[in-house]
Design a protein around this motif. Structure first.
Motif, PDB file in Angstrom:
ATOM      1  N   LEU A 158       0.830  -1.206   0.000  1.00  0.00           N
ATOM      2  CA  LEU A 158       0.000   0.000   0.000  1.00  0.00           C
ATOM      3  C   LEU A 158       0.870   1.264   0.000  1.00  0.00           C
ATOM      4  O   LEU A 158       0.636   2.183  -0.778  1.00  0.00           O
ATOM      5  N   SER A 159       1.875   1.287   0.856  1.00  0.00           N
ATOM      6  CA  SER A 159       2.720   2.483   0.912  1.00  0.00           C
ATOM      7  C   SER A 159       3.653   2.580  -0.287  1.00  0.00           C
ATOM      8  O   SER A 159       3.905   3.680  -0.788  1.00  0.00           O
ATOM      9  N   ALA A 160       4.179   1.455  -0.770  1.00  0.00           N
ATOM     10  CA  ALA A 160       5.136   1.490  -1.882  1.00  0.00           C
ATOM     11  C   ALA A 160       4.462   1.723  -3.224  1.00  0.00           C
ATOM     12  O   ALA A 160       5.052   2.345  -4.114  1.00  0.00           O
ATOM     13  N   GLU A 161       3.239   1.240  -3.384  1.00  0.00           N
ATOM     14  CA  GLU A 161       2.577   1.347  -4.686  1.00  0.00           C
ATOM     15  C   GLU A 161       1.463   2.387  -4.688  1.00  0.00           C
ATOM     16  O   GLU A 161       1.556   3.411  -5.363  1.00  0.00           O
ATOM     17  N   THR A 162       0.426   2.138  -3.924  1.00  0.00           N
ATOM     18  CA  THR A 162      -0.786   2.964  -3.992  1.00  0.00           C
ATOM     19  C   THR A 162      -0.534   4.395  -3.530  1.00  0.00           C
ATOM     20  O   THR A 162      -0.832   5.351  -4.260  1.00  0.00           O
ATOM     21  N   LEU A 163      -0.001   4.549  -2.335  1.00  0.00           N
ATOM     22  CA  LEU A 163       0.211   5.902  -1.804  1.00  0.00           C
ATOM     23  C   LEU A 163       1.311   6.648  -2.566  1.00  0.00           C
ATOM     24  O   LEU A 163       1.188   7.850  -2.814  1.00  0.00           O
ATOM     25  N   ALA A 164       2.361   5.936  -2.971  1.00  0.00           N
ATOM     26  CA  ALA A 164       3.425   6.583  -3.748  1.00  0.00           C
ATOM     27  C   ALA A 164       2.902   7.036  -5.112  1.00  0.00           C
ATOM     28  O   ALA A 164       3.237   8.125  -5.582  1.00  0.00           O
ATOM     29  N   HIS A 165       2.068   6.203  -5.732  1.00  0.00           N
ATOM     30  CA  HIS A 165       1.490   6.566  -7.030  1.00  0.00           C
ATOM     31  C   HIS A 165       0.580   7.786  -6.900  1.00  0.00           C
ATOM     32  O   HIS A 165       0.624   8.704  -7.728  1.00  0.00           O
ATOM     33  N   ALA A 166      -0.240   7.828  -5.866  1.00  0.00           N
ATOM     34  CA  ALA A 166      -1.145   8.978  -5.654  1.00  0.00           C
ATOM     35  C   ALA A 166      -0.341  10.238  -5.356  1.00  0.00           C
ATOM     36  O   ALA A 166      -0.654  11.316  -5.862  1.00  0.00           O
ATOM     37  N   LYS A 167       0.709  10.119  -4.552  1.00  0.00           N
ATOM     38  CA  LYS A 167       1.540  11.274  -4.219  1.00  0.00           C
ATOM     39  C   LYS A 167       2.239  11.818  -5.459  1.00  0.00           C
ATOM     40  O   LYS A 167       2.276  13.026  -5.696  1.00  0.00           O
ATOM     41  N   ASP A 168       2.772  10.919  -6.284  1.00  0.00           N
ATOM     42  CA  ASP A 168       3.452  11.352  -7.504  1.00  0.00           C
ATOM     43  C   ASP A 168       2.479  11.929  -8.519  1.00  0.00           C
ATOM     44  O   ASP A 168       2.784  12.918  -9.189  1.00  0.00           O
ATOM     45  N   SER A 169       1.310  11.334  -8.647  1.00  0.00           N
ATOM     46  CA  SER A 169       0.325  11.807  -9.629  1.00  0.00           C
ATOM     47  C   SER A 169      -0.192  13.195  -9.289  1.00  0.00           C
ATOM     48  O   SER A 169      -0.431  14.005 -10.185  1.00  0.00           O
ATOM     49  N   ALA A 170      -0.376  13.466  -8.023  1.00  0.00           N
ATOM     50  CA  ALA A 170      -0.895  14.772  -7.604  1.00  0.00           C
ATOM     51  C   ALA A 170       0.213  15.770  -7.293  1.00  0.00           C
ATOM     52  O   ALA A 170      -0.070  16.882  -6.856  1.00  0.00           O
ATOM     53  N   HIS A 171       1.480  15.376  -7.516  1.00  0.00           N
ATOM     54  CA  HIS A 171       2.639  16.235  -7.256  1.00  0.00           C
ATOM     55  C   HIS A 171       2.627  16.775  -5.833  1.00  0.00           C
ATOM     56  O   HIS A 171       2.834  17.965  -5.597  1.00  0.00           O
ATOM     57  N   LEU A 172       2.380  15.880  -4.894  1.00  0.00           N
ATOM     58  CA  LEU A 172       2.367  16.259  -3.483  1.00  0.00           C
ATOM     59  C   LEU A 172       3.729  15.997  -2.861  1.00  0.00           C
ATOM     60  O   LEU A 172       4.413  15.030  -3.234  1.00  0.00           O
ATOM     61  N   ASP A 173       4.126  16.847  -1.927  1.00  0.00           N
ATOM     62  CA  ASP A 173       5.382  16.618  -1.222  1.00  0.00           C
ATOM     63  C   ASP A 173       5.275  15.395  -0.321  1.00  0.00           C
ATOM     64  O   ASP A 173       6.220  14.622  -0.190  1.00  0.00           O
ATOM     65  N   ALA A 174       4.144  15.261   0.317  1.00  0.00           N
ATOM     66  CA  ALA A 174       3.909  14.136   1.222  1.00  0.00           C
ATOM     67  C   ALA A 174       2.418  13.845   1.251  1.00  0.00           C
ATOM     68  O   ALA A 174       1.599  14.717   0.980  1.00  0.00           O
ATOM     69  N   LEU A 175       2.086  12.613   1.561  1.00  0.00           N
ATOM     70  CA  LEU A 175       0.686  12.212   1.737  1.00  0.00           C
ATOM     71  C   LEU A 175       0.613  11.362   3.000  1.00  0.00           C
ATOM     72  O   LEU A 175       0.615  10.140   2.958  1.00  0.00           O
ATOM     73  N   PRO A 176       0.584  12.025   4.182  1.00  0.00           N
ATOM     74  CA  PRO A 176       0.488  11.256   5.425  1.00  0.00           C
ATOM     75  C   PRO A 176      -0.818  10.465   5.447  1.00  0.00           C
ATOM     76  O   PRO A 176      -1.863  10.953   5.020  1.00  0.00           O
ATOM     77  N   SER A 177      -0.710   9.248   5.936  1.00  0.00           N
ATOM     78  CA  SER A 177      -1.875   8.359   5.896  1.00  0.00           C
ATOM     79  C   SER A 177      -2.025   7.604   7.197  1.00  0.00           C
ATOM     80  O   SER A 177      -1.049   7.233   7.840  1.00  0.00           O
ATOM     81  N   GLU A 178      -3.268   7.386   7.543  1.00  0.00           N
ATOM     82  CA  GLU A 178      -3.623   6.527   8.672  1.00  0.00           C
ATOM     83  C   GLU A 178      -4.371   5.343   8.085  1.00  0.00           C
ATOM     84  O   GLU A 178      -5.380   5.516   7.395  1.00  0.00           O
ATOM     85  N   VAL A 179      -3.847   4.152   8.319  1.00  0.00           N
ATOM     86  CA  VAL A 179      -4.426   2.946   7.719  1.00  0.00           C
ATOM     87  C   VAL A 179      -4.955   2.063   8.840  1.00  0.00           C
ATOM     88  O   VAL A 179      -4.237   1.743   9.787  1.00  0.00           O
ATOM     89  N   ARG A 180      -6.201   1.671   8.703  1.00  0.00           N
ATOM     90  CA  ARG A 180      -6.813   0.733   9.649  1.00  0.00           C
ATOM     91  C   ARG A 180      -7.187  -0.518   8.877  1.00  0.00           C
ATOM     92  O   ARG A 180      -7.831  -0.439   7.830  1.00  0.00           O
TER      93      ARG A 180
END
Length: 192
Positions: A158-180
């Protein structure tokens, strides 16, 4: 304000208003007054002259009444603001590199994150909420895992693929996430 507390308070306020309003209406239409009713009948006024002037000479009465009403007003306004406040992020500011910027709908990013997370091995369902500011969004993810899923491997993917892809696609510096995470529950089936 938590959703459950909000519903309980709304339910209690509605019940009190319904009982009082219904009893006032019933007594006004000629029904016999309930035993707990503070007035005698249909033509009785809410506050007569003796009730209105009973506490006039006491110096503590009016400041106390005004203070209680001010506290009730403050609590009602706080409740209204907490109910009307948006919990989810409506849009995310994307840096386009030309100095301008573009707005990405929050729901679009939420659904893209949920779809990517649902496609991971071992994830049955995913739900994503975006919070924070539009320049610094935060993701809250709820994952329902299959019984065979390894939570640590799923979190790493999730962190290596999904969140990294979303962060790169939206050109965000960081995308802090809380996962349950929780596992899927199946109903027992009777086998005969």
């Amino acid at each position: 304000m938590p959703k459950t507390l909000n519903r309980v308070l709304l339910g209690l306020a509605g019940l009190v208003l319904l009982v009082l309003g219904g009893s006032v209406l019933a007594v006004g239409l000629g029904a016999p007054a309930p035993s707990w009713w503070i007035h005698d009948g249909r033509h009785d006024v809410l506050l007569d002259d003796s009730e209105r002037t009973r506490w006039r000479d006491d110096a503590w009465w009016w400041p106390t009444v005004i203070a209680v009403l001010a506290v009730l007003l403050f609590l009602a306004l706080w409740w209204l603001v907490s109910v009307l406040r948006r919990r989810r992020l409506a849009e995310v500011l994307v840096d386009t590199g030309d100095g301008a910027g573009a707005l990405l709908r929050g729901r679009a990013l939420q659904s893209a994150l949920a779809e990517d997370a649902s496609s991971l091995d071992g994830v049955n369902r995913a739900h994503v909420d975006l919070t924070g500011r539009r320049t610094a969004p935060r993701a809250r993810m709820n994952l329902v895992l299959d019984p065979h899923a390894d939570p640590s491997a799923t979190l790493h993917a999730l962190s290596a693929e999904t969140l990294a892809h979303a962060k790169d696609s939206a050109h965000l510096d960081a995308l802090p996430s809380e996962v349950r995470m929780r596992s899927v529950r199946h109903r027992e089936k009777r086998v005969s």
